[in-house]
Scaffold this motif. Sequence first.
Motif, PDB file in Angstrom:
ATOM      1  N   THR A 164       9.942  -3.147   2.728  1.00 25.50           N
ATOM      2  CA  THR A 164      10.652  -1.830   2.557  1.00 25.50           C
ATOM      3  C   THR A 164       9.775  -0.745   2.254  1.00 25.50           C
ATOM      4  O   THR A 164       9.799   0.286   2.614  1.00 25.50           O
ATOM      5  CB  THR A 164      11.402  -2.115   1.162  1.00 25.50           C
ATOM      6  N   TYR A 165       8.550  -0.864   1.330  1.00 22.85           N
ATOM      7  CA  TYR A 165       7.860   0.009   0.816  1.00 22.85           C
ATOM      8  C   TYR A 165       6.206   0.278   1.228  1.00 22.85           C
ATOM      9  O   TYR A 165       5.845   1.384   1.233  1.00 22.85           O
ATOM     10  CB  TYR A 165       7.682  -0.051  -0.689  1.00 22.85           C
ATOM     11  N   THR A 202       0.879  -1.170  -0.018  1.00 24.98           N
ATOM     12  CA  THR A 202       0.101   0.092   0.067  1.00 24.98           C
ATOM     13  C   THR A 202       1.019   1.362   0.062  1.00 24.98           C
ATOM     14  O   THR A 202       1.868   1.344   0.851  1.00 24.98           O
ATOM     15  CB  THR A 202      -0.899   0.021   1.189  1.00 24.98           C
ATOM     16  N   VAL A 203       0.679   2.216  -1.043  1.00 28.65           N
ATOM     17  CA  VAL A 203       1.074   3.552  -0.823  1.00 28.65           C
ATOM     18  C   VAL A 203       0.138   4.380  -0.800  1.00 28.65           C
ATOM     19  O   VAL A 203      -0.589   4.593  -1.563  1.00 28.65           O
ATOM     20  CB  VAL A 203       2.037   3.643  -2.235  1.00 28.65           C
ATOM     21  N   ALA A 241       4.177   3.925  -6.671  1.00 26.23           N
ATOM     22  CA  ALA A 241       3.581   2.692  -6.528  1.00 26.23           C
ATOM     23  C   ALA A 241       3.902   1.793  -8.037  1.00 26.23           C
ATOM     24  O   ALA A 241       4.076   0.680  -8.111  1.00 26.23           O
ATOM     25  CB  ALA A 241       2.012   2.896  -6.466  1.00 26.23           C
ATOM     26  N   GLN A 242       3.894   2.613  -8.952  1.00 26.06           N
ATOM     27  CA  GLN A 242       4.059   2.043 -10.581  1.00 26.06           C
ATOM     28  C   GLN A 242       5.684   1.644 -10.475  1.00 26.06           C
ATOM     29  O   GLN A 242       5.978   0.329 -11.009  1.00 26.06           O
ATOM     30  CB  GLN A 242       3.719   3.000 -11.585  1.00 26.06           C
ATOM     31  N   GLY A 268      10.624  -9.594 -10.922  1.00 25.42           N
ATOM     32  CA  GLY A 268      11.212 -10.813 -10.218  1.00 25.42           C
ATOM     33  C   GLY A 268      11.464 -10.426  -8.800  1.00 25.42           C
ATOM     34  O   GLY A 268      11.977 -11.206  -8.053  1.00 25.42           O
ATOM     35  N   ALA A 269      11.339  -9.133  -8.179  1.00 26.76           N
ATOM     36  CA  ALA A 269      11.564  -8.839  -6.866  1.00 26.76           C
ATOM     37  C   ALA A 269      10.696  -9.361  -6.136  1.00 26.76           C
ATOM     38  O   ALA A 269       9.740  -9.924  -6.313  1.00 26.76           O
ATOM     39  CB  ALA A 269      11.599  -7.285  -6.532  1.00 26.76           C
ATOM     40  N   ASP A 270      11.114  -9.889  -4.902  1.00 27.62           N
ATOM     41  CA  ASP A 270      10.494 -10.874  -3.962  1.00 27.62           C
ATOM     42  C   ASP A 270       9.344  -9.819  -3.025  1.00 27.62           C
ATOM     43  O   ASP A 270       9.681  -8.683  -2.694  1.00 27.62           O
ATOM     44  CB  ASP A 270      11.508 -11.198  -2.620  1.00 27.62           C
ATOM     45  N   PHE A 271       8.213 -10.447  -3.077  1.00 29.38           N
ATOM     46  CA  PHE A 271       7.176  -9.345  -2.644  1.00 29.38           C
ATOM     47  C   PHE A 271       7.153  -8.949  -1.264  1.00 29.38           C
ATOM     48  O   PHE A 271       6.855  -8.108  -1.015  1.00 29.38           O
ATOM     49  CB  PHE A 271       5.707 -10.243  -2.988  1.00 29.38           C
TER      50      PHE A 271
END
Length: 327
Positions: A226-227, A188-189, A207-208, A217-220
């Motif tokens: 982090t964000y 959520t941003v 967010a985009q 491929g970044a780990d969710f």
Amino acid sequence: MSVSLRHLTCLAALLCSAVPAFSQSSSNGIAAIVNGNVITKSEVRDAVNAQEQMLRMQYQNDPAALQREMATLKATALDGLIDRELVLAEFKRMGAAIKSQWVDDDINGIIRESFKGNREAFVKELAESGMTLKKFRDMREKMMIVQAMRGKQAAEQPPATPAEVEAYYKKNVAKWRSGDMIKISTITVAKFSGEATATPASQKKMAQEIHSKLVKGADFATTAKTYSQDSHAEDGGAWDWMSREQMKPSIANVAFNLKTGGLSSVIDDEAAYIIIACDAIKYGNSKPMSEVRQEIERAISNEKSKAVIDKWMEGLRKKAVIKKNGW
């Protein structure tokens, strides 16, 4: 104004408001001209007034989104008014007429159902809304013409075949299924993070960018920690099992359309931009096709009718001279 009358007035304004003379519209602004008939900008504004107020509340902190939504709303309303003019012109070309008694019966029905038969109260509320009985009658007459013309085109569609019913059931089986459960993770941003430089536009861009990382491929879970700015960030964005009813409809509709392991696009929610990952899903039981056959047959009939009407309207548009003016 009563709720019933307000609804009728808004609907009539969208479909059947009277077309003013060219000289009357010059100070009003011309939204479009259809075969020489003018649609004014005030007609479009009347048609979108109720929805506009809702949009202004929904996007009060996001002017850019409000502007986009308003442009779409006005364009849709204008297209509806143009289609109305095309149908009325076709009715006139056919030399058709609608019985005055039918319109009288329609209005008497409104008075009976919404005003308990009190004609004076009905006329008074019309006056308070800035409308005369004559104008309202004209609007209702045109609405009835449009409905009759569309109904004529859609009449006598062939019944749904067994193959069509089966195909529709398989495609839409989720409509008749209950007890579905899902596990999701979210990032959520917030549109307003509290930082002085943060704006809905800058937060959407963030967010985009996060979404792009996930697609690559970044780990969710790591990315969420982090964000993400919601209460599940520390858990990698993970939520417990939830039913559709436990979720906000706009989120549930997206989540339950994902496959396990699927990733949503960036969702523009009321106060935040949200990314959903479907971690697992368990489907409930569906009603058998035999129990919903009649509902399916009606839906297929409606789809066929809509297709016929759409084709007819497209033909009217191709034959017409239509000029749209910018806003």
